[in-house]
Design a protein around this motif. Structure first.
Motif: not given
Length: 412
Positions: A53, A63-66, A69, A86-90
């Motif tokens: 992080k 891709n990165s942290r998002n 939830s 969560r990550d941006r790409q899911g």
């Protein structure tokens, strides 16, 4: 526990003054579970992305942290709110708490343990809320208990051993709702003792009524699951059972439970006569051989003309009483009574006693299976007392039928 671990625990507990501070709804233990799980989830996300992080290595990585939830887990310590990264790409799929999982491992076991003790859905809900502060729905309880069906099916169809020197057979009655009415059904159980003296429940079967045809079905099923030979089958006189056993396993000796014979003999005997009558009966079933036993039975019949039904009952069943007299005492002690299975049935009855009736036959099967599983986990399968000596004698009597070449030298 090493010094560092002890110091860490002391540090965590220094502000805890009461049981509530440690085990309560907002206590230390619950916060520790939450903290450990969330740290594990963050570690999984780092492994998924390939960088820590806030590490610049993640810039333009695709891709990165998002953020996080929210998720609530049911646990032994009550509901635990979690922050799941969560990550941006899911594409992140955590392993410690997979997507869709709403209960910590072990929570389902709590539900099954309560269900196995015969508690209703409403009782289980109340218990979990009272003890853990956790609200569960009837649908959740049903889903958890329904998951047992596959395990039950595998257990009921598992392969059995080729040889069981001794088996015990018995039945108990339950009530099941069927086609809008309540019917009585017999639960047939079979306990087998293998050549090492270890007990096992070979299976249970539900049927309305009893008879030779259904017992034939059960015996055939045992044969299809791998049983090739049974030396002695101990029964309490269930209708059609001896004939079914002898039809499928013609070499098997059927032995009527001596204790049941005694109980049936004293059923209509007055209290003042009972002690002397039982003492006289003892000379029959404790005789050193069949010849002496028949003489004792003849003497009993002449002495107790006051109860003319008792001696003829023993004479009618003599074919399945007399095998007992052929064996030495170590074997007699094991086959003398079906108490081995009756005591097991008593533990089952404790589970089902609060059930006026089961809503379906499958509901009854699930509770019976879970009760059996719990009994086995309690160490019930331990080897039979005195088996070493009895097994050595059985291996001589049934010399050509034993499949075990190991000497029975253990001191049990």
């Amino acid at each position: 526990m090493n010094k560092r671990q002890t110091e860490l625990l002391d540090s965590l507990l220094k502000d805890c003054k009461t049981q509530e501070d440690v085990l309560g709804q907002n206590g230390l233990l619950k916060q520790l579970v939450k903290g450990v799980v969330e740290r594990a989830l963050e570690a999984e996300m780092t492994d998924h992305l390939g960088y820590d992080k806030n590490n610049p290595q993640g810039n333009n990585s695709g891709n990165s942290r998002n953020g996080h939830s929210k998720k609530k887990l049911q646990s032994d310590h009550g509901p635990i709110p979690l922050e799941v990264p969560r990550d941006r790409q899911g594409s992140f799929a955590p392993q410690i708490i997979p997507k869709g999982q709403r209960r910590l491992p072990g929570f389902d076991d709590k539900i099954l343990a309560l269900y196995a003790r015969g508690m209703s859905t409403r009782d289980i809900q109340a218990h979990l809320f009272e003890i853990y502060g956790t609200e569960v729905s009837p649908d959740l309880i049903s889903r958890v208990t329904d998951a047992v069906e596959e395990e039950l099916s595998e257990w009921r169809n598992r392969p059995l051993e080729e040889v069981y020197p001794i088996v015990f057979l018995d039945a108990l009655m339950i009530k099941v709702r069927e086609n809008s009415r309540v019917v009585k059904k017999a639960v047939y159980l079979i306990i087998g003792i293998n050549q090492e003296g270890v007990r096992d429940i070979l299976g249970f079967w539900l049927q309305t009524g009893e008879g030779a045809s259904y017992w034939m079905h059960i015996m055939t099923e045992l044969q299809n699951r791998g049983v090739e030979d049974i030396f002695i089958a101990c029964v309490d006189g269930l209708k059609g059972l001896p004939e079914a056993i002898e039809a499928v396993f013609p070499q098997t000796q059927v032995q009527l439970c001596i204790v049941h014979m005694i109980r049936n003999s004293t059923r209509y005997v007055s209290r003042k006569d009972r002690r002397q009558l039982c003492a006289d009966l003892k000379s029959v079933y404790e005789a050193p051989n069949e010849e002496r036993a028949l003489k004792a039975l003849d003497a009993f019949a002449k002495q107790w003309t006051k109860y003319p039904q008792i001696a003829p009952m023993w004479q009618r069943n003599w074919h399945h009483v007399s095998p007992f007299l052929e064996y030495p005492n170590p074997i007699r002690k094991i086959i003398y009574t079906t108490n081995a299975i009756e005591s097991f049935n008593r533990s089952i009855r404790k589970v089902i006693k609060n059930k006026a009736s089961f809503p379906t036959e499958m509901a009854a099967k699930k509770i019976l299976y879970l009760a059996i599983r719990n009994k086995k986990l309690s160490g019930w399968q331990n080897a039979v007392n005195g088996w070493s000596e009895a097994a050595n004698q059985l291996s001589i009597i049934f010399e050509n039928r034993f499949r075990n070449d190991k000497p029975f030298t253990q001191n049990i």
